[in-house]
Structures are given as structure tokens and as C-alpha cells.
Write an enzyme that holds these catalytic residues in place. Sequence first.
Site, PDB file in Angstrom:
ATOM      1  N   PRO A   2       0.827  -1.218   0.000  1.00  0.00           N
ATOM      2  CA  PRO A   2       0.000   0.000   0.000  1.00  0.00           C
ATOM      3  C   PRO A   2       0.860   1.267   0.000  1.00  0.00           C
ATOM      4  CG  PRO A   2      -0.578  -1.481   1.819  1.00  0.00           C
ATOM      5  CD  PRO A   2       0.704  -1.978   1.244  1.00  0.00           C
ATOM      6  N   LYS A  51       1.690   7.237   5.234  1.00  0.00           N
ATOM      7  CA  LYS A  51       1.131   5.881   5.200  1.00  0.00           C
ATOM      8  C   LYS A  51       0.468   5.501   6.526  1.00  0.00           C
ATOM      9  CE  LYS A  51       4.716   4.396   2.078  1.00  0.00           C
ATOM     10  NZ  LYS A  51       5.633   3.277   1.845  1.00  0.00           N
ATOM     11  N   ARG A 248      14.761  -2.598  -0.976  1.00  0.00           N
ATOM     12  CA  ARG A 248      13.474  -2.762  -1.642  1.00  0.00           C
ATOM     13  C   ARG A 248      13.677  -2.738  -3.146  1.00  0.00           C
ATOM     14  NH1 ARG A 248       9.912   0.087   1.749  1.00  0.00           N
ATOM     15  NH2 ARG A 248       8.390   0.039   0.078  1.00  0.00           N
TER      16      ARG A 248
END
Length: 263
Positions: A2, A51, A248
Site C-alpha cells: 500500500p 502511510k 526494496r
Amino acid sequence: MPEGDVIHLSALRLGRALDGRVLTRSDFRVPRHSTADLTGRAVLETVSRGKHLLTRVEGGLTVHTHLRMEGSWQVSPAGRRLPGGDVVRLVLANERWQAAGVRLGMVDLVSTAEEERLVGHLGPDLLGEDWDEAEAVRRLAGRPETSIGVALLDQRNLAGIGTIYRAETLFLAGVSPWRPVGAVEDLRTIVSIAWRLLDANKERPSRTTTGDLRPGRSTWVYGRAGRPCLRCGRRISRGEMGAQPQERLIVWCRHCQPEEPTG
Ligand SMILES: [Zn+2]
């Protein structure tokens, strides 16, 4: 995973179901708050900050949740069966609606006055009402030796970008993720592309950065490693970025996104 747009949409959905209604059920399925009970309190609002999701409840309390890698909020009519297994971390329900926090990476209950401590470190929120482009640029520029790919994911610089928007923003800007911030000629352009992409997707359930919703056409580079670049036809590269264990996925086109400024 997300990103800011999904969090923003989650806040809208939670708001529609819960705002202004009295909770008839609250079920915290995390050890730390297993005895907490918000029944009888009205929900005031849910806001997103980067977030993070902050659900403010009557009496000066805030439910602080974070979706992390695979969390989601599922809203359904009250009394519906909840997702099975032990995936539900939190249930907030009123007479009409129930919201189930599934696989949430974080569930916390704090006093609303403490919110700043939780999210005060975040940079300007790309989808916030107080979005401040100049401040985001200033924060990014503060560490010129950091690669732009790492800097865009650092929520202290600006909040809301994850791996998808990072990859897409840098492709559209024509800048390699490995280029140091100090060698990026126009940080403002990068920041405004990121804002435009998130803003365009903030209220739509399926995400596109190309304007095309067809499978395989909705992104320029993300999810397309090894396939031909939609612009130059060369093969899209993939790699990992960031210090362990925080590394990542990064995907980029070596041709369209040079590491050195082309000046
Ligand atoms: Zn290319």
C-alpha cells in the site's frame, strides 16, 4: 504494497462508514490493547498522514494503524462474517457498518494529543491538505549524497511514496534511481510528478501511471522488469536499493534514466 493513494482511499472509506456514528463494537486483537473498549464513543474522523491512518474517537483517543506490507481495511455492512483465521487485528463497528483491519502492520491506541509524536517526523504529505512542495524539496536537498531512489522512499523527506510511485516517478523524470540527490538538476519536477501521480490515483481503486488501465499497460516500469521499455524498447532493469534489511525492489530503464545528468 500500500502506498499513499491506497491509504488515502482507506481513510475515505473508513470515514464514510464510521464518521459521526457511535461504536457498538471495538475489538482489538493485539496483545497490547486487547482489553481496550471504545464502545459507546462516536468516531470523529479518520485522516491519513503519509502511510499512517489516524482514527479519532470521542474522548480524545486516536486509533493509530499502519498497513505496512500487506494490510488492508475491509468495510462491510454490520453483522457480516469477518475474514477467517487470525488475519483480523482490529474491528470497529457501528449499527450499520463494520470495518475490519486485516493483517495491519500496526495497531495502537493513543491519546489524540500524542499524534504529533507518532507522525511528527514525517515530511510533507503528498496527499495532505497542507502539502508543501517547497518543504519537500528542501528536505530532499538536505542530504545531497543520498541516491534519489532512497531519498524518495524516506518518509521524513516527503510522505506517501512507496516502491511503485518511486519507480514510476523516476521513469517519467528520466532520472536513474541511483543518481545522488545533489546531481539531480530539478528536484521540483520530480516532486511534482510524484504528486501528480498520487493525486490522479487517490480516489480510484485501480492504479495507473500511464493513463491506461489495461493489464500490463498501467505502469511504465514497475512490474515490467525484463520486458521492453514502453518508450525505447530496451529491457527494463531490476535491482534492490537501500541498506539491509530495508532493501526494496527498484526497476528502471538504463537508457531512459541515465545515472549522470545529460545536461
Ligand atoms: Zn527506455
